[in-house]
Design a protein around this motif. Structure first.
Motif, PDB file in Angstrom:
ATOM      1  N   VAL A 171     -28.909  36.355  -7.805  1.00  0.00           N
ATOM      2  CA  VAL A 171     -29.964  37.349  -8.105  1.00  0.00           C
ATOM      3  C   VAL A 171     -30.778  36.855  -9.300  1.00  0.00           C
ATOM      4  N   ARG A 172     -32.093  36.898  -9.158  1.00  0.00           N
ATOM      5  CA  ARG A 172     -32.970  36.480 -10.261  1.00  0.00           C
ATOM      6  C   ARG A 172     -33.306  37.677 -11.143  1.00  0.00           C
ATOM      7  N   PHE A 173     -33.315  37.437 -12.481  1.00  0.00           N
ATOM      8  CA  PHE A 173     -33.579  38.517 -13.436  1.00  0.00           C
ATOM      9  C   PHE A 173     -34.913  38.332 -14.149  1.00  0.00           C
ATOM     10  N   ASP A 174     -35.741  37.418 -13.626  1.00  0.00           N
ATOM     11  CA  ASP A 174     -36.947  37.113 -14.406  1.00  0.00           C
ATOM     12  C   ASP A 174     -37.976  38.241 -14.395  1.00  0.00           C
ATOM     13  N   ARG A 175     -37.777  39.248 -13.549  1.00  0.00           N
ATOM     14  CA  ARG A 175     -38.697  40.401 -13.590  1.00  0.00           C
ATOM     15  C   ARG A 175     -38.098  41.594 -14.350  1.00  0.00           C
ATOM     16  N   VAL A 176     -36.884  41.427 -14.887  1.00  0.00           N
ATOM     17  CA  VAL A 176     -36.200  42.574 -15.518  1.00  0.00           C
ATOM     18  C   VAL A 176     -36.493  42.601 -17.019  1.00  0.00           C
ATOM     19  N   GLN A 177     -36.957  43.750 -17.498  1.00  0.00           N
ATOM     20  CA  GLN A 177     -37.142  43.971 -18.928  1.00  0.00           C
ATOM     21  C   GLN A 177     -36.029  44.902 -19.402  1.00  0.00           C
ATOM     22  N   PHE A 178     -35.337  44.495 -20.467  1.00  0.00           N
ATOM     23  CA  PHE A 178     -34.157  45.222 -20.935  1.00  0.00           C
ATOM     24  C   PHE A 178     -34.459  46.060 -22.178  1.00  0.00           C
ATOM     25  N   PHE A 179     -34.166  47.340 -22.066  1.00  0.00           N
ATOM     26  CA  PHE A 179     -34.263  48.281 -23.184  1.00  0.00           C
ATOM     27  C   PHE A 179     -32.889  48.912 -23.371  1.00  0.00           C
TER      28      PHE A 179
END
Ligand code: 6PG
Length: 241
Positions: free
Chosen positions: A63-71
């Motif tokens: 799974v790619r996480f390059d579109r996920v922004q973490f708050f």
């Protein structure tokens, strides 16, 4: 009309695995839709198992996480390297193992005084996450734990209506009954605005808080969140509800 979905799990490990699997499904769907994905994390005792399972399954599923922004749903007002820091927990068990770049990580600056940290976190989340009609950030997912007293994030029972009705995205808390006392938390309005809210509830000690909150009668913070949202998903290994 029930405003919650219960996902029964055999034990804490199964709960962590099920929630991680469901989260990865959401992230893969955002990737297919070529859309950014905005998530807010919590701390608590279930978080390490959840993070570890997310990493393990993400690697197995590529799974790619390059579109996920973490708050963060909440943060303790301690330095980022402190053992009490929710950021540190996530960095060590989730973000670093997944190789998430700093540009996708939007920690609450817990080293600052609560009011300053809350204002900074609010400015950042408002800058990055699209706002809904109520000018609250439309996060894709808020991940929450549940305290024995029915708290979620760092929203604790017994606060005045004025605090609970605050439209601030992030609030400064200086009297947390769960140490440390100084924290920053998403407010009720921000949690209500999220597309999805998932609560990971593990352990017999949470049984009364969960049962009372689901009954809708209590004044617990989680009961308030349930009333504010059309739908909340609860992953739990508690069977007697
Ligand atoms: C925190 C957490 C908090 C946690 C609950 C449940 O900063 O403490 O974000 O909201 O999720 O207190 O924690 P336990 O599972 O450790 O009881």
């Amino acid at each position: 009309m029930k405003n919650f979905e219960l996902v029964p799990c055999a034990n804490a490990g199964e709960l962590a695995r099920a929630a991680a699997s469901a989260w990865l499904d959401e992230i893969e769907a955002a990737n297919r839709a070529v859309k950014p994905y905005f998530a807010a994390l919590s701390g608590g005792r279930i978080a390490p198992a959840f993070f570890a399972s997310t990493v393990g399954q993400a690697r197995a599923r590529a799974v790619r996480f390059d579109r996920v922004q973490f708050f963060w749903a909440d943060e303790r007002c301690v330095p980022p390297g402190d053992a009490e820091s929710n950021f540190r927990l996530a960095r060590e068990l989730l973000l670093a193992p997944l190789g998430i770049p700093e540009s996708q990580i939007h920690r609450v600056r817990g080293e600052a005084p609560p009011e300053i940290a809350a204002a900074g976190a609010e400015a950042e989340i408002r800058r990055i996450v699209p706002l809904n009609d109520a000018r609250q950030p439309a996060l894709d997912l808020v991940l929450l734990g549940l305290g024995e007293d029915g708290h979620v994030a760092s929203l604790f029972p017994g606060e005045p209506e004025e605090g609970m009705s605050s439209q601030a995205v992030y609030r400064a808390i200086t009297n947390s009954p769960k140490p440390p006392p100084d924290r920053v938390t998403l407010g009720y309005a921000a949690i209500a605005a999220a597309q999805r809210a998932w609560v990971l509830v593990s352990g017999a000690g949470k049984e009364k808080a969960l049962r009372d909150s689901l009954a809708g009668s209590g004044k617990m913070p989680f009961a308030r969140v349930l009333k504010l949202r059309n739908r909340t998903t609860i992953f739990t290994d508690i069977t007697r509800l």
